[in-house]
Write a protein that holds these residues in place. Structure first.
Motif, PDB file in Angstrom:
ATOM      1  N   SER A 129      -0.742  -2.266   2.427  1.00  0.00           N
ATOM      2  CA  SER A 129      -0.618  -2.937   1.077  1.00  0.00           C
ATOM      3  C   SER A 129      -0.299  -1.922   0.172  1.00  0.00           C
ATOM      4  CB  SER A 129      -2.059  -3.636   0.861  1.00  0.00           C
ATOM      5  OG  SER A 129      -2.642  -4.444   1.898  1.00  0.00           O
ATOM      6  N   ALA A 130       0.608  -2.653  -0.864  1.00  0.00           N
ATOM      7  CA  ALA A 130       1.279  -1.792  -1.856  1.00  0.00           C
ATOM      8  C   ALA A 130       0.193  -1.690  -3.028  1.00  0.00           C
ATOM      9  CB  ALA A 130       2.372  -2.398  -2.147  1.00  0.00           C
ATOM     10  N   GLU A 131      -0.717  -2.563  -3.227  1.00  0.00           N
ATOM     11  CA  GLU A 131      -1.460  -2.512  -4.310  1.00  0.00           C
ATOM     12  C   GLU A 131      -2.410  -1.472  -4.588  1.00  0.00           C
ATOM     13  OE1 GLU A 131      -0.890  -5.750  -2.938  1.00  0.00           O
ATOM     14  OE2 GLU A 131      -1.843  -7.411  -4.387  1.00  0.00           O
ATOM     15  N   ARG A 132      -2.565  -0.941  -5.754  1.00  0.00           N
ATOM     16  CA  ARG A 132      -3.342   0.350  -6.007  1.00  0.00           C
ATOM     17  C   ARG A 132      -5.044  -0.164  -5.671  1.00  0.00           C
ATOM     18  NH1 ARG A 132      -2.109   4.985  -8.577  1.00  0.00           N
ATOM     19  NH2 ARG A 132      -0.105   4.185  -8.972  1.00  0.00           N
ATOM     20  N   GLY A 133      -5.258  -1.437  -5.722  1.00  0.00           N
ATOM     21  CA  GLY A 133      -6.752  -1.652  -5.350  1.00  0.00           C
ATOM     22  C   GLY A 133      -7.120  -1.524  -4.071  1.00  0.00           C
ATOM     23  N   PHE A 134      -6.054  -1.537  -2.947  1.00  0.00           N
ATOM     24  CA  PHE A 134      -6.317  -1.304  -1.647  1.00  0.00           C
ATOM     25  C   PHE A 134      -6.486  -0.042  -1.353  1.00  0.00           C
ATOM     26  CE2 PHE A 134      -4.750  -5.720  -1.287  1.00  0.00           C
ATOM     27  CZ  PHE A 134      -5.691  -6.317  -0.772  1.00  0.00           C
TER      28      PHE A 134
END
Lengths: 258, 422
Positions: free
Chosen positions: B383-388
């Motif tokens: 996943s690209a999101e930083r949260g992941f």
């Protein structure tokens, strides 16, 4: 068990040959073993005396490549017959090994194992009795009666070996085979076992393989001398030790080889 | 002559010293890598166990929700919470224009109205009142608060706008932003929204897979091992079988995945993406490990014990079941646990049988679709999101913890129950 002053024959081996694969280990053994006597089998290492002993309760069956030929008659029954049930045979013929090999269980379980699998006790009480008498006969009762439920492997070497003897006699065998039972023990433990053997012969026929000629002389009434897979000479212990017929026996007994 | 001897001796000593030095430096290198690896995972992952909440005053206005003054429970369930939820966000900045209002909405989690709804259902007396409610911040703000988000990037390259940052900073100043333990990481299934994503479905999926794997692999492997070791005649055929069992242990795991795909899914039509299929596939992989461990521990039982039992008149079956097998159990069990630990960390075969699918429900049985922990790591890492990013590390920590506990358990069994042969 004497008949007309002659001891009854318990086991008679006729023309027994044993092969390990292609190698022949025993050559045409003919030996009669008297009832309620101690018979010692002596001879140098690798002479086949243990192999012969293991023929008597068919322990050689465990070894895939081992092949036993000839007749071994016990109670008028050839145990090498196809119809012979090894489980019943080994119930009648107990064995004590070179190295004490108690089960890694409690003392009580060690003794009660045989009677349990052969269904010899109907109740806990009967089993307790069997355990007690077996241990008493093996002269171990006084030493261990307070710790019957501790592991058998915690005993000393000599005690372990007496435990193995108690285990063997728990099923009231007619014959007890002993394969160098004292070779892993110190002199005091050895003396205790020898005393025990003398006591046991009242009820059991005993065949003992030993390396020690002194031991053979002390405990046995009859002796058989093996050499290179052949039974060189057998007869009463007195005669074998004092007046052997064969030169090889003479040489071995006097310590010239072996 | 004597001088030569001295020289030789010195050479022997120095070669031993050299060897010791090399050995020590090898261990040092290994420890260094391990320490680096663990440090990296912990330093990126520990923040995942915290979650950022915005404390937002919410006005539970009955009229806006189309509710009576005294609604029943069903009414509360069916009420429209969207409007009051939206309104409470807009109230953070009363002068916001439409674009800014949209940005305000995106400051909190996608499902924030559910949190507001849950609050009212838990306490219906709030109806008509205003209360400060904890609302999950969006994953981007979560990262900002944790200091993982670079503020100095140009606005266009950021997912958080300047306006959102301004409002957020105001909230922080007012003490309206709080960081609390992230329970939802353990209780929620996977989600497309990083702030809501949890490991519950993959954790349960892993547990179910392992249980299925154990239920199949253990009995089959132990029976096979006992037969081969204690009963089978030693001949060419059994040698051949033994060699092939050892080969099976070396087969790459993805091949087992293909087998699961081709046979379990295609031929037997078992449900796709389920721990049932995953467990069966993993059990094929674990089978040789357990067989080898069980045979080794059967071999380690001294023959004198077998002879003792046989000489007492026990049959071969009795000898095996009463003595040999119980004595070999500690070794077998610890081998089994180690095999299961391997299976637990396995990803490739599970991807092939479809356990890589996005699953946002918690499986209740091995027949429900599920992910597994290592596959979850794989999904999040993509996943690209930083949260992941932190979630990946946190999930690795959970998996490692799981593995360490299992291995520890194996060690304890081995040391505590294994008989010592003098």
């Amino acid at each position: 068990m004497k008949k007309n002053g002659v001891n009854m024959i318990k086991i008679s081996a006729k023309n027994v040959d044993v092969f390990y694969g292609k190698k022949q280990a025993l050559f045409n053994i003919n030996l009669e073993i008297e009832e309620n006597q101690v018979t010692a089998l002596i001879g140098p290492s690798g002479c086949g005396k243990s192999t012969f002993l293991r023929c008597l309760n068919r322990m050689n069956d465990v070894i895939d490549i081992c092949n036993v030929q000839g007749e071994i008659v016990i109670n008028d029954f050839n145990i090498n017959d196809k119809g012979c049930d090894v489980v019943r045979l080994r119930e009648k013929i107990g064995m004590v090994f070179q190295k004490p090999n108690p089960f890694p269980k409690t003392l009580y379980e060690n003794i009660s194992y045989g009677p349990t699998i052969h269904g010899m006790a109907q109740s806990k009480q009967e089993m307790d009795e069997i355990v007690e008498t077996s241990l008493k006969k093996a002269a171990l009762w006084e030493e261990v009666k307070d710790r019957l439920h501790e592991p058998g492997t915690g005993l000393s070497g000599g005690q372990q070996q007496r435990l193995c003897i108690a285990r063997a006699i728990s099923v009231q065998p007619e014959v007890i085979l002993m394969d160098e039972p004292c070779s892993a023990l110190d002199p005091i433990a050895t003396a205790q076992i020898e005393e025990l053997i003398d006591e046991l012969k009242k009820e059991h026929t005993i065949i003992i393989v030993t390396h020690s000629m002194a031991q053979a002389a002390r405990v046995s009434q009859n002796t058989g001398f093996f050499h290179l897979g052949e039974l060189i000479e057998h007869g009463s212990t007195d005669k074998i030790f004092k007046n052997p017929e064969n030169n090889k026996t003479q040489d071995y007994i006097t310590g010239r080889f072996g | 002559m004597n001088k030569n001897k001295e020289k030789l001796l010195a050479k022997r000593y120095s070669s031993e010293k050299r060897f010791q030095f090399l050995g020590k430096s090898a261990i040092f290198m290994a420890l260094l890598f391990l320490a680096f690896f663990i440090f990296k995972i912990f330093s990126t992952g520990y923040t995942a166990f915290q979650k950022t909440w915005l404390i937002v005053p919410v006005n539970f206005d009955a009229e806006t929700m189309y509710l009576d003054t005294n609604p029943s429970k069903e009414d509360l369930e069916d009420a429209d919470y969207f409007e009051i939820s939206l309104q409470s966000m807009f109230n953070l900045d009363k002068n916001a224009n439409e674009k800014q209002q949209n940005e305000l909405k995106k400051m909190v989690s996608y499902f924030f109205e559910r949190e507001i709804k849950q609050e009212l259902i838990n306490d219906p007396s709030l109806l008509g009142k205003t209360k400060d409610i904890y609302i999950t911040a969006s994953d981007d703000l979560d990262q900002v608060f944790k200091g993982n988000y670079p503020r100095d990037l140009p606005e266009k390259q950021r997912r958080v706008t300047d306006y959102q940052l301004k409002i957020f900073d105001q909230l922080v100043e007012q003490g309206k932003v709080e960081s609390k333990f992230n329970l939802s990481f353990f209780t929620y299934p996977d989600s497309r929204e990083a702030e809501l994503a949890g490991i519950a479905s993959s954790f349960m999926g892993s547990i179910f897979s392992i249980l299925v794997c154990l239920a199949i692999a253990f009995p089959v492997a132990v029976l096979a091992a006992i037969y081969l070791e204690e009963f089978a005649p030693k001949n060419r055929f059994t040698d051949f079988i033994e060699v092939n069992i050892n080969n099976l242990a070396a087969v790459p795991s993805i091949v087992f995945g293909l087998l699961g795909l081709g046979i379990l899914l295609a031929v037997f039509q078992l449900p796709r993406s389920t721990p049932l299929v995953g467990g069966i596939t993993l059990s094929l992989m674990t089978l040789p490990t357990i067989i080898i461990a069980c045979r080794a521990s059967l071999k380690a039982v001294p023959p004198s014990i077998r002879e003792a039992a046989l000489a007492m008149g026990a049959s071969r079956m009795q000898t095996t079941m009463h003595h040999t097998v119980p004595l070999s159990m500690p070794g077998t069990l610890s081998g089994t646990i180690i095999g299961l630990a391997q299976a637990l960390g396995e990803t490739a075969p599970l991807i092939l049988i479809g356990m890589v699918a996005f699953v946002n429900t918690i499986p209740g049985s091995p027949m429900d679709p599920a992910a597994s922990l290592p596959v979850q790591i794989y999904i999040w890492a993509e996943s690209a999101e930083r949260g992941f990013v932190e979630k990946v590390s946190a999930c690795i920590m959970v998996l490692l913890g799981f593995l360490i506990v299992m291995n520890l358990f194996a060690q304890i069994i081995r040391h505590k129950f294994e008989k010592k042969w003098s």
